[in-house]
Scaffold this active site. Sequence first.
Site, PDB file in Angstrom:
ATOM      1  N   GLU A 158       0.958  -1.286  -0.085  1.00 27.51           N
ATOM      2  CA  GLU A 158       0.032  -0.143  -0.218  1.00 27.51           C
ATOM      3  C   GLU A 158       0.716   1.242   0.106  1.00 27.51           C
ATOM      4  O   GLU A 158       0.445   2.143  -0.902  1.00 27.51           O
ATOM      5  CB  GLU A 158      -0.800   0.052   1.108  1.00 27.51           C
TER       6      GLU A 158
ATOM      7  N   ASP B  82      -4.537  -9.368  -8.255  1.00 25.61           N
ATOM      8  CA  ASP B  82      -4.691  -8.715  -9.253  1.00 25.61           C
ATOM      9  C   ASP B  82      -3.700  -7.646  -9.986  1.00 25.61           C
ATOM     10  O   ASP B  82      -3.433  -7.797 -11.120  1.00 25.61           O
ATOM     11  CB  ASP B  82      -6.099  -7.482  -9.018  1.00 25.61           C
TER      12      ASP B  82
ATOM     13  N   GLU C 162     -18.698  -5.089  -2.911  1.00 22.11           N
ATOM     14  CA  GLU C 162     -17.402  -5.598  -3.084  1.00 22.11           C
ATOM     15  C   GLU C 162     -17.129  -6.957  -3.299  1.00 22.11           C
ATOM     16  O   GLU C 162     -16.352  -7.469  -4.100  1.00 22.11           O
ATOM     17  CB  GLU C 162     -16.693  -5.529  -1.338  1.00 22.11           C
TER      18      GLU C 162
ATOM     19  N   GLU D  44     -12.240   1.010 -10.404  1.00 21.49           N
ATOM     20  CA  GLU D  44     -11.868   0.057 -11.284  1.00 21.49           C
ATOM     21  C   GLU D  44     -12.791   0.116 -12.618  1.00 21.49           C
ATOM     22  O   GLU D  44     -12.496  -0.246 -13.676  1.00 21.49           O
ATOM     23  CB  GLU D  44     -11.701  -1.536 -10.647  1.00 21.49           C
TER      24      GLU D  44
ATOM     25  N   THR E  21      -0.916   0.874 -10.797  1.00 25.33           N
ATOM     26  CA  THR E  21      -2.225   0.399 -10.165  1.00 25.33           C
ATOM     27  C   THR E  21      -2.806   1.374  -9.351  1.00 25.33           C
ATOM     28  O   THR E  21      -4.044   1.110  -8.909  1.00 25.33           O
ATOM     29  CB  THR E  21      -2.136  -0.807  -9.392  1.00 25.33           C
TER      30      THR E  21
END
Length: 583
Positions: free
Chosen positions: A140, A280, A373, A394, A477
């Site tokens: 993160e 992902d 989610e 996304e 990302t």
Amino acid sequence: MSPRDSRFRFRTWVLLFLLISPTIFSLAKSGAELGGAAKKLYMREKVRKMFYHAYNNYMTHAFPHDELRPLTKTFTDSLSELGNLNLEHLPQNYNGSALTRIESLSSLVVLGNYTEFKNAVLWLSENLTFDVDARINLFECNIRVLGGLISGHILATDPGNGLDQGVYKNQLLKLAEDLGIRFLRAFDTPTGLPYAWINLKYGVMDNETTETSTSGCGSLILEMGALSRLTGDPRYEAVALRALRKLWSMRSPLNLLGTTLDVVTGEWIEYSSGIGAGVDSFYEYLIKAHILFGKDEFWDMFHSAYLAVQKYFRHGPWYHEADMRTGKATYWQLTSLQAFWPGLQVLVGDIAAANSSHREFFHVWERFGVLPERYLLDREMLHPTEKYYPLRPELAESTLYLYQATKDPWYIEVGESIVKSLNVYTKVEGGFASIKDVTTMQLEDHQHSFFLAETCKYLYLLFDDSFLVNKNYIFTTEGHPIPVRSDWHDRLPEIYVPTNWTFVTGEKHGKCASAMSLKVCPADILSPRGGNAVGGVESACHVPDSHVDHRCMTNEECGIDSTSCRQRSCSMAGYCGLWLLTI
């Protein structure tokens, strides 16, 4: 033509396609598109207002802390909470690192607010420090903080962004390097796989968990690689690449990887995997690392992994999860993070497959008003404990990519629907709040930094892509743009380099073309093997049949269809085709 020459031709076409070039992002507008210009301008301004409503409330009520609590108009110092589901080992004297302002740097440039960008750069230059006693998640912190600083530095060195070069002296890069040095301590393991958690001041703590995710140790190469290229210090890229290679070596014979693993023993903990949470960005960073750094190694990894995903995870337009060892389905569920996948497929030219999945995600969005989610596909119901929507980007991201690929005005309508939902369900007086339960639209007191870094940015670019004109960027990302530069590539292809790629000089350029700009099925324009044509455009999943006349005696002589990404089989008459009913 030899197999090696054919492979090189294919790869050069793919590399061209992957470069997000002005050829792709400056397609001529049709009459219908011109008719929609007013709508796009109107929607652009709506997104601009959304961004500043979120940003100004953060600056008023939360800055210099990490993130805004919009319902109570307060703040949260959340950097140490990201990825920390149980909220363990939280620091006692940590007062924030201006996370949302770091994340907003590139968004301010995209919106053309160079004055506020300058103010933010100068404040961070003078006030930000990482010498703090705070345990943070490496992944993160890498994508949000390190990525934000690196992208901000690159944009700050561009004279067109209004920052006086006499005032800016690489302060953001120095901060990024300081953070990168602290990251290095996480990689001191027997396997080279990094710990998921480190203390910014003291490094890896005693008795720290050795469990991490595939994304956590396989999605560091863009930011760490860029840091090495910018500073000339190879250590950052070297440790990220070592970890990525180790992770790839742990794949199953099916070219599948699990979701969680142990960084000390190098053993898998969770064998079930998919394209969603925990894995992902691993796929995303393989292909984008190939674009950014030009290494064949990244493409080879991605291509093998992509084919495995299509074979074992895909079920029509959906992607379920499967056991990495057997390929057998484990969980039939949609997760909101999967919505990035159509955007990734656009990068490799599989437009039909991308469009199919994107439409299903949007149908779910329309059904609930936002994207929940987790949705259980086999039971056709929401997951009982994961009904939330934390302002994720996304679906907006994939909508942008598909619109740029096709110029289909339907994607503008999708963007308009997303903007409407965000304003109706999540906008409050103090900013934009996450949704705790999509069935009741109950709100949660949290405005995530990625709402400004990604959600607003992708929506703005959908309606106004002027930031991308005549430039080549990949987005991390976390939505931070990094330019594609020839001097960062280990080797450039000798042909098919875009003529307007300003970083390349003194080379003979070939004709620009791609599956995206041509808008045709790649298999329809393939040149016959051994012919004298310049070449063809193939999608990333396409594997040709063994014989040019498509004759066969066994299934092994048949390839993979470029449009559906399905395995072709040999018919009783001895021809390859999509004869099997299974997907």
